[in-house]
Design an enzyme around this catalytic site. Structure first.
Site, PDB file in Angstrom:
ATOM      1  NE  ARG A  78      -3.400  -2.774   6.146  1.00  0.00           N
ATOM      2  CZ  ARG A  78      -4.207  -3.428   6.958  1.00  0.00           C
ATOM      3  NH1 ARG A  78      -4.226  -4.743   6.941  1.00  0.00           N
ATOM      4  NH2 ARG A  78      -4.996  -2.770   7.790  1.00  0.00           N
ATOM      5  CG  HIS A  81       2.887  -1.033   5.153  1.00  0.00           C
ATOM      6  ND1 HIS A  81       3.694  -0.634   6.175  1.00  0.00           N
ATOM      7  CD2 HIS A  81       3.232  -0.249   4.096  1.00  0.00           C
ATOM      8  CE1 HIS A  81       4.496   0.349   5.775  1.00  0.00           C
ATOM      9  NE2 HIS A  81       4.243   0.599   4.514  1.00  0.00           N
ATOM     10  NE  ARG A 118      -2.304  -3.852   9.925  1.00  0.00           N
ATOM     11  CZ  ARG A 118      -1.482  -3.970   8.873  1.00  0.00           C
ATOM     12  NH1 ARG A 118      -0.905  -2.904   8.363  1.00  0.00           N
ATOM     13  NH2 ARG A 118      -1.236  -5.160   8.346  1.00  0.00           N
ATOM     14  CG  ASN A 154       7.170   3.943   6.863  1.00  0.00           C
ATOM     15  OD1 ASN A 154       6.186   3.226   7.058  1.00  0.00           O
ATOM     16  ND2 ASN A 154       7.639   4.182   5.653  1.00  0.00           N
ATOM     17  NE  ARG A 364       1.907   7.703   2.276  1.00  0.00           N
ATOM     18  CZ  ARG A 364       2.028   7.869   3.595  1.00  0.00           C
ATOM     19  NH1 ARG A 364       2.596   8.958   4.072  1.00  0.00           N
ATOM     20  NH2 ARG A 364       1.569   6.965   4.430  1.00  0.00           N
TER      21      ARG A 364
HETATM   22 FE1  HDE Z   1       2.043   3.643   2.028  1.00  0.00          FE
HETATM   23  N1  HDE Z   1       0.564   2.444   1.287  1.00  0.00           N
HETATM   24  N2  HDE Z   1       2.352   4.392   0.191  1.00  0.00           N
HETATM   25  N3  HDE Z   1       3.622   4.723   2.710  1.00  0.00           N
HETATM   26  N4  HDE Z   1       1.776   2.883   3.843  1.00  0.00           N
HETATM   27  C1  HDE Z   1      -0.157   1.567   1.987  1.00  0.00           C
HETATM   28  O1  HDE Z   1      -2.491   1.361   1.852  1.00  0.00           O
HETATM   29  C2  HDE Z   1       1.514   4.268  -0.854  1.00  0.00           C
HETATM   30  C3  HDE Z   1       4.398   5.580   1.980  1.00  0.00           C
HETATM   31  C4  HDE Z   1       2.386   3.281   5.005  1.00  0.00           C
HETATM   32  O2  HDE Z   1      -1.257  -0.340   8.794  1.00  0.00           O
HETATM   33  C5  HDE Z   1      -1.289   0.996   1.200  1.00  0.00           C
HETATM   34  O3  HDE Z   1      -4.091   0.464   3.147  1.00  0.00           O
HETATM   35  C6  HDE Z   1       1.967   5.088  -1.957  1.00  0.00           C
HETATM   36  C7  HDE Z   1       5.189   6.406   2.841  1.00  0.00           C
HETATM   37  C8  HDE Z   1       1.899   2.500   6.116  1.00  0.00           C
HETATM   38  O4  HDE Z   1      -2.825  -0.392   7.269  1.00  0.00           O
HETATM   39  C9  HDE Z   1      -1.207   1.731  -0.137  1.00  0.00           C
HETATM   40  C10 HDE Z   1       3.120   5.692  -1.536  1.00  0.00           C
HETATM   41  C11 HDE Z   1       4.884   6.011   4.110  1.00  0.00           C
HETATM   42  C12 HDE Z   1       0.957   1.635   5.574  1.00  0.00           C
HETATM   43  C13 HDE Z   1       0.009   2.599   0.063  1.00  0.00           C
HETATM   44  C14 HDE Z   1       3.350   5.257  -0.184  1.00  0.00           C
HETATM   45  C15 HDE Z   1       3.912   4.961   4.011  1.00  0.00           C
HETATM   46  C16 HDE Z   1       0.896   1.897   4.169  1.00  0.00           C
HETATM   47  C17 HDE Z   1      -1.358  -0.498   1.161  1.00  0.00           C
HETATM   48  C18 HDE Z   1       4.024   6.633  -2.295  1.00  0.00           C
HETATM   49  C19 HDE Z   1       5.460   6.535   5.432  1.00  0.00           C
HETATM   50  C20 HDE Z   1       0.179   0.560   6.318  1.00  0.00           C
HETATM   51  C21 HDE Z   1      -2.525  -0.897   2.031  1.00  0.00           C
HETATM   52  C22 HDE Z   1       3.365   7.737  -2.881  1.00  0.00           C
HETATM   53  C23 HDE Z   1       5.179   7.941   5.638  1.00  0.00           C
HETATM   54  C24 HDE Z   1      -1.051   1.129   6.952  1.00  0.00           C
HETATM   55  C25 HDE Z   1      -3.139   0.333   2.426  1.00  0.00           C
HETATM   56  C26 HDE Z   1      -1.775   0.053   7.742  1.00  0.00           C
HETATM   57  C27 HDE Z   1       0.034   1.249   3.285  1.00  0.00           C
HETATM   58  C28 HDE Z   1       0.417   3.444  -0.878  1.00  0.00           C
HETATM   59  C29 HDE Z   1       4.498   5.653   0.547  1.00  0.00           C
HETATM   60  C30 HDE Z   1       3.393   4.308   5.173  1.00  0.00           C
HETATM   61  C31 HDE Z   1      -1.129   0.863  -1.375  1.00  0.00           C
HETATM   62  C32 HDE Z   1       1.287   5.196  -3.303  1.00  0.00           C
HETATM   63  C33 HDE Z   1       6.154   7.523   2.409  1.00  0.00           C
HETATM   64  C34 HDE Z   1       2.337   2.600   7.560  1.00  0.00           C
HETATM   65  O5  HDE Z   1      -2.330   2.509  -0.370  1.00  0.00           O
END
Ligand code: HDE
Length: 697
Positions: A78, A81, A118, A154, A364
């Site tokens: 990933r 994360h 996860r 988160n 997202r």
């Molecule tokens: Fe993520 N984020 N994120 N994120 N995120 C990923 O997706 C992204 C954000 C969070 O256990 C990616 O499968 C963007 C906030 C978790 O598999 C990716 C933006 C929050 C996990 C991605 C955010 C998160 C990810 C990387 C801003 C809390 C792990 C691999 C717009 C609310 C999930 C994947 C797991 C994972 C993109 C911001 C939480 C790249 C573009 C805010 C818990 O798609």
């Protein structure tokens, strides 16, 4: 020879023996080894060669297939994360939300829905450590009867940035630096703080990131947050805003920074092991799911914008209603197949739940689906067992790499009239129960000209950072100030440190001054705030220390023994720890154990050299005069006690252990006690000890 292990030998062509292979007994194989084509393999030890010492033959399809598959075992990790640990479990509804949402999982009290959860760190690679200072991901996939709902959150209720367009910049800045490839899994470096100092909207999240929230003791003691505002939609089509919260049953618990660092060297997999072992031993971690529900009028009355992911709504302003619980009760059978291949996506929602216009959330919705294609290699990743919904999936999407389904008939388009001719016609859309997007509020805030702008209240970057600061205990404030000092001291670019101090002055001069003093730097001018910050009343819910649960449940106590340890006392301490719900771990200089006062050998759970006290929540030094004397020249024993004291843990001890405690610099404060008071103390941390053991900012 019947049921005992009997070793046959595998012979080379020359008759020489190489391996021992069990023929019968506990290691008897479950079946015949085959290739991926199902051909039985007769020899899994030797490749095909031209003569015993000759070259290997290309013809060896068994060797080639095995190596070929091995060569392709890894998939891209990933992008963020990457390092995570997962578990199966269930969500059980304890209070119906049928008045505000039609979502099936929120209708009937007592009903359970399977989940896969996860937890992850953000910045480090898949093979990095478990306890860096970092935000923890908290992602839950609910396999509901109406399809999968992913709550991808988160352990911190706000985020660094307000708009998805900044995400790649944020992540690039925090990951290892582009030229050197370091540091791994940490924000204490130039590029992160350069970016953060130029983006005042990060300030609120930085306060959380520098607090003890980012150095949790266990994944079982973290909160989870959906972060964004979402919407519930009820049967009348009415919309209610909702924010999601996970509350750990064991209460919040964190480490102190030095302890987190020592955990990294003691056990890279500390959190993963802790989660796995807890589930394995039936101590199932549990969280309550809470919601904050509000309407548009309430949202409009707030001095901050509910669409801004850098803002939270304090529980004191809007209480959390507990509506269910999640229990994680089954470890994955296979880490790769489940934890690695699980693909979360905030866009996976079910009827009755909808998005808000939060610009971070909107970005997202695109990113996660997209990233899975590059990570899992095919648009059919949803067919993997861990990702597949547990309700029927019927549509006309077809083919693609690694297609696992074998659809029958000709109907691969819609509408069709094939059913009229006696052929299967396939599914049709369902206007009544199908997912319908909520129209949202149709006023000029949400519909208007195409502009690259942000809403007005988004410009306030400091008020909630200040709210966080004033809501912490003195000890927590000292930790925050010290983390800023630690991280900024790792920044080589002095103007970046200065810029950051200028931003912190907008939070509170007290914090800025403490950080500046900690670096021996003068306080620069206040940064210009885009919008003047204002004061909000303190919120106790934002503090960890104000919400600690004095319980030994789920915690581990390290009991140090040596030859001569009082057998009766040891038994008593051990029993009282387990009776209080804790885990008693016996540590001895040698893993085979120590000879107790009753002459019996007590086996150890761990060897002293490999079990530093950072691994435990409290320690008991259970030594006799002789045992203590023997350990006075053992560095690991002295360090064991010194660290427990330095990490503010309870230290129980026998009177005979005094010399070792003295050598380790232990001061006999409230947390250093004899056996009779140990259990009460073991469930606590002694933060008031801290100024005596380290300099804090
Ligand atoms: Fe993520 N984020 N994120 N994120 N995120 C990923 O997706 C992204 C954000 C969070 O256990 C990616 O499968 C963007 C906030 C978790 O598999 C990716 C933006 C929050 C996990 C991605 C955010 C998160 C990810 C990387 C801003 C809390 C792990 C691999 C717009 C609310 C999930 C994947 C797991 C994972 C993109 C911001 C939480 C790249 C573009 C805010 C818990 O798609």
């Amino acid at each position: 020879m019947d049921d005992k292990t009997h070793f046959d030998t595998v012979k080379g062509n020359g008759g020489e023996t190489h391996q021992q292979v069990p023929e019968k007994g506990p290691h008897t194989p479950d079946g015949h080894l085959t290739t991926n084509q199902g051909i039985r393999v007769s020899d899994n030890q030797n490749s095909l060669k031209s003569g015993a010492r000759g070259p290997s033959l290309l013809e060896d399809f068994i060797l080639r297939e095995k190596i070929f598959h091995f060569d392709h075992e890894r998939i891209p990790e990933r992008i963020v994360h990457a390092r995570g640990s997962g578990a199966h479990g269930y969500f059980e509804l304890t209070q119906s939300l049928s008045d505000v949402t039609t979502a099936d999982l929120f209708q009937r009290v007592g009903e359970k829905v399977p989940v896969f959860t996860r937890f992850s760190t953000v910045a480090g690679g898949a093979g990095s450590v478990d306890t860096p200072r970092d935000v923890r991901g908290f992602a839950v996939k609910f396999y509901t009867q109406e399809g999968n709902w992913d709550l991808v959150g988160n352990n911190i209720p706000v985020f660094f940035i307000q708009d998805a367009i900044k995400f790649p910049d944020l992540v690039h800045s925090v990951k290892m630096e582009a030229n050197s490839g370091y540091p791994q899994a940490g924000s204490a470096h130039d590029t992160f703080w350069d970016f953060a100092s130029l983006m005042p909207e990060t300030t609120h999240m930085l306060m959380w990131a520098m607090s003890d929230r980012t150095i949790p003791r266990s994944l079982r003691t973290i909160e989870g947050f959906g972060v964004h505002t979402f919407r519930f939609i009820n049967a009348k089509g009415q919309s209610t805003f909702v924010k999601f919260h996970w509350k750990p049953k064991l209460g919040l618990q964190s480490t102190v920074w030095e302890e987190a660092l020592k955990l990294q060297s003691a056990d890279n997999d500390y959190h993963r092991r802790d989660l796995y072992e807890a589930i394995d031993t039936g101590n199932f971690p549990e969280w309550e799911l809470g919601v904050q529900l509000f309407d548009q009028a309430f949202a409009d009355s707030l001095p901050y914008d509910v669409l801004d992911a850098t803002k939270l709504i304090p529980e004191e302003t809007l209480p959390i209603k507990i509506i269910g619980r999640m229990v994680l009760d089954r470890n994955p059978d296979n880490f790769f197949a489940e934890t690695e291949q699980v693909a979360y996506c905030p866009a996976n929602i079910v009827p009755g739940i909808d998005f808000s216009n939060d610009p971070l959330l909107q970005g997202r919705l695109f990113s996660y689906l997209d990233t899975q294609k590059s990570r899992l290699g095919t648009a059919n990743f949803h067919q993997l067992p861990i990702n597949a919904p547990k309700c029927p999936v019927m549509n006309f999407q077809r083919d693609g790499m690694m297609q696992m389904n074998v659809p029958k008939g000709r109907a691969n388009y819609e509408p069709n009239s094939l059913a009229e001719f006696g052929e299967p016609g396939g599914p049709r859309e369902c206007p009544v129960t199908g997912f319908k997007t909520d129209a949202g509020r149709a006023d000029q805030d949400e519909q208007g000209d195409k502009l690259r702008v942000r809403a007005e209240l988004f410009a306030d970057h400091y008020s909630q950072a200040r709210l966080f600061w004033i809501s912490q205990t003195e000890s927590e404030q000292a930790h925050i100030a010290s983390s800023f000092v630690f991280e900024l001291s790792k920044v080589g670019l002095a103007p970046v440190r200065e810029r950051m101090l200028g931003n912190l002055r907008n939070v509170t001069d007290e914090l800025a001054k403490r950080v500046a003093d900690g670096m021996n730097m003068p306080l620069p001018d206040k940064a210009k705030a885009a919008r003047a910050p204002f004061d909000l009343p303190a919120s106790d819910a934002l503090s960890i220390q104000k919400n600690l649960k004095p319980t030994l449940k789920g915690r581990a106590v390290g009991i140090l023994i040596a030859d001569g340890t009082d057998a009766a006392l040891l038994k008593q301490v051990k029993t009282s720890v387990t009776d209080a719900g804790g885990k008693a771990v016996i540590i001895a200089p040698k893993v085979g154990g120590a000879k107790l006062s009753d002459g019996k050998l007590m086996a150890a759970d761990a060897q002293l050299q490999g079990a530093p006290s950072a691994l435990f929540d409290a320690i008991f030094v259970c030594l006799s005069d002789d045992g203590c004397k023997a350990l006075m020249t053992e560095g690991a024993a002295i360090q064991f006690v010194m660290d427990a004291f330095g990490h503010l843990k309870a230290i129980g001890h026998t009177p005979q252990s005094h010399p070792l405690l003295d050598k380790a610099g232990v001061v006999h404060d409230d947390g250093v006690v004899f056996a009779e008071h140990f259990i009460d103390k073991a469930a606590q941390r002694f933060f008031e000890r801290e100024p005596n053991v380290r300099t804090l900012a």
